[in-house]
Every structure is written in structure tokens, then in C-alpha cells.
Design an enzyme around this catalytic site. Structure first.
Site, short mmCIF file in Angstrom:
data_model
loop_
_atom_site.label_atom_id
_atom_site.label_comp_id
_atom_site.label_asym_id
_atom_site.label_seq_id
_atom_site.Cartn_x
_atom_site.Cartn_y
_atom_site.Cartn_z
N ASP A 77 0.86 -1.18 0.00
CA ASP A 77 0.00 0.00 0.00
C ASP A 77 0.90 1.24 0.00
OD1 ASP A 77 -2.28 1.58 0.30
OD2 ASP A 77 -2.47 1.20 2.42
N ASP A 98 -7.51 -8.90 5.97
CA ASP A 98 -8.53 -8.80 7.03
C ASP A 98 -9.01 -7.38 7.24
OD1 ASP A 98 -6.09 -7.80 8.25
OD2 ASP A 98 -7.15 -7.94 10.16
P1 5GP Z 1 1.77 -0.39 3.81
O1 5GP Z 1 2.79 -0.37 4.91
O2 5GP Z 1 2.31 -0.73 2.46
O3 5GP Z 1 0.95 0.87 3.80
O4 5GP Z 1 0.70 -1.47 4.22
C1 5GP Z 1 0.92 -2.81 4.11
C2 5GP Z 1 -0.01 -3.58 5.01
O5 5GP Z 1 -1.21 -2.86 5.27
C3 5GP Z 1 -0.44 -4.85 4.32
O6 5GP Z 1 0.45 -5.90 4.58
C4 5GP Z 1 -1.81 -5.07 4.92
O7 5GP Z 1 -1.68 -5.75 6.15
C5 5GP Z 1 -2.34 -3.68 5.18
N1 5GP Z 1 -3.18 -3.21 4.07
C6 5GP Z 1 -2.91 -2.29 3.13
N2 5GP Z 1 -3.92 -2.12 2.28
C7 5GP Z 1 -4.87 -2.99 2.68
C8 5GP Z 1 -6.17 -3.31 2.17
O8 5GP Z 1 -6.70 -2.79 1.18
N3 5GP Z 1 -6.85 -4.27 2.87
C9 5GP Z 1 -6.36 -4.89 3.97
N4 5GP Z 1 -7.11 -5.80 4.55
N5 5GP Z 1 -5.14 -4.61 4.46
C10 5GP Z 1 -4.40 -3.67 3.81
#
Ligand code: 5GP
Length: 171
Positions: A99, A155
């Protein structure tokens, strides 16, 4: 409330087949270690590795992520460390979704401190429009729009991980 399907189980199947082929082609001369980022990786990691015919070692790491919220807290805490010695090994980090890139960047730093030969990221989903830190995803299932999705390991407050398709979660 569960919304429409964003990635169907049939589409996931096709991605797994393609990714398994791409990964096996990359293994030449390598001793691969797959490190799954818990908990979201579990379905992806097991389904993917079952399609790979050569031997790969498996391990897991867990860091804190979103908790019960749908927006990133922007900081990551180590919850469970790896136990395999990755020094001079070829590490493939298995992530459910990239993300902002914050989680992955921190996990890569944690693994790099153990001196692997290489680290490559394998992610099922990516939301490029949300990126705050650029990360190189070497093996990707598919890009999706800026939606909060659940299912197939993903989740919301620990619910919905077991669903076979990936769906948008609506307010
Ligand atoms: P980042 O650090 O890249 O912002 O987020 C990564 C983590 O955020 C992912 O491993 C996941 O656990 C959570 N995450 C990001 N986007 C989503 C989404 O659309 N749905 C869910 N369930 N978790 C997300």
C-alpha cells in the site's frame, strides 16, 4: 459491509500459476528462502509454494500493521522475528498487499541486517496510487485501485481473511 469482487478466486489461480513459473525461472543457481509477512501472506504463500516443484525454505516474520483501522499508522513494530539463518541466502519476501510501502521498507531493513545475498519482493496486490515510499516489487499478482479490500488473507480487524475472493469493504 462486503462489496463487489475485486479479484476473483479464478483470477487468483491464474496469478499463482504465472508467479510460480516466474519464480522457478528466477531460482537458477539460487538457494531460495521464502519469508512470509504474517498474517496476510498465509493463503498466498501456501498456494504459491505448492505450485513450485523445486525445494524452497519457508519462514515468517510479523510486524504490526493497520490494527482495526483502514488507514496506516505509519510505523511498524516487530512482533515475530525469523528463525532461519538468511546470511548469503536468496530471500523472497511474500506480502499480501503493498500500500504505502512503509511496512515493506521496514521489513526489508530488518532482513538486510542479517546479510542475505539478495532480497526480492513477491506481492499478490499493489496499490501504486497510495505509495509513500518507492519499493521494487519484483513479482506481482496485480495492481488494484485505491480501495480497502478483504479476503484471501486480507482482514478487517481479523475478520474476512478466509474468504476465497478479494472484495472491497464498504463503509
Ligand atoms: P503499507 O505499509 O504498504 O501501507 O501497508 C501494508 C499492510 O497494510 C499490508 O500488509 C496489509 O496488512 C495492510 N493493508 C494495506 N492495504 C490494505 C487493504 O486494502 N486491505 C487490507 N485488509 N489490508 C491492507
Amino acid at each position: 459491509m462486503l462489496g463487489q469482487i475485486v479479484v476473483s478466486s479464478e483470477e487468483i489461480e491464474a496469478m499463482l500459476e504465472r508467479l510460480a513459473e516466474e519464480l522457478e525461472a528466477d531460482f537458477e543457481g539460487k538457494a531460495p528462502v521464502f519469508i512470509g509477512v504474517l498474517k496476510g501472506c498465509v493463503f498466498f504463500l501456501t498456494d504459491l509454494t505448492r505450485r513450485i516443484r523445486s525445494s524452497v525454505e519457508l519462514d515468517f516474520i510479523q510486524v504490526s500493521s493497520y490494527g482495526a483501522s483502514t488507514t496506516s499508522s505509519g510505523s511498524v513494530v516487530l512482533v515475530k522475528d525469523i528463525t532461519v539463518d538468511v546470511r548469503d541466502r536468496d530471500v523472497y519476501l511474500i506480502e499480501d498487499i503493498v500500500d504505502t510501502g512503509i511496512t515493506l521498507t521496514d521489513v526489508i531493513k530488518l532482513i538486510e541486517a542479517r546479510h542475505p545475498k539478495s532480497i526480492q519482493v513477491v506481492a499478490l496486490l499493489s496499490k501504486p496510487s497510495r505509495r509513500k515510499i518507492e519499493v521494487d516489487v519484483a513479482f506481482l499478482g496485480t495492481e488494484i485501485d485505491d480501495l480497502f479490500v478483504v479476503g484471501y488473507g486480507l482482514d478487517y480487524a481479523e475478520a474476512y481473511r478466509n474468504l476465497p475472493d478479494i472484495r472491497v469493504l464498504e463503509e
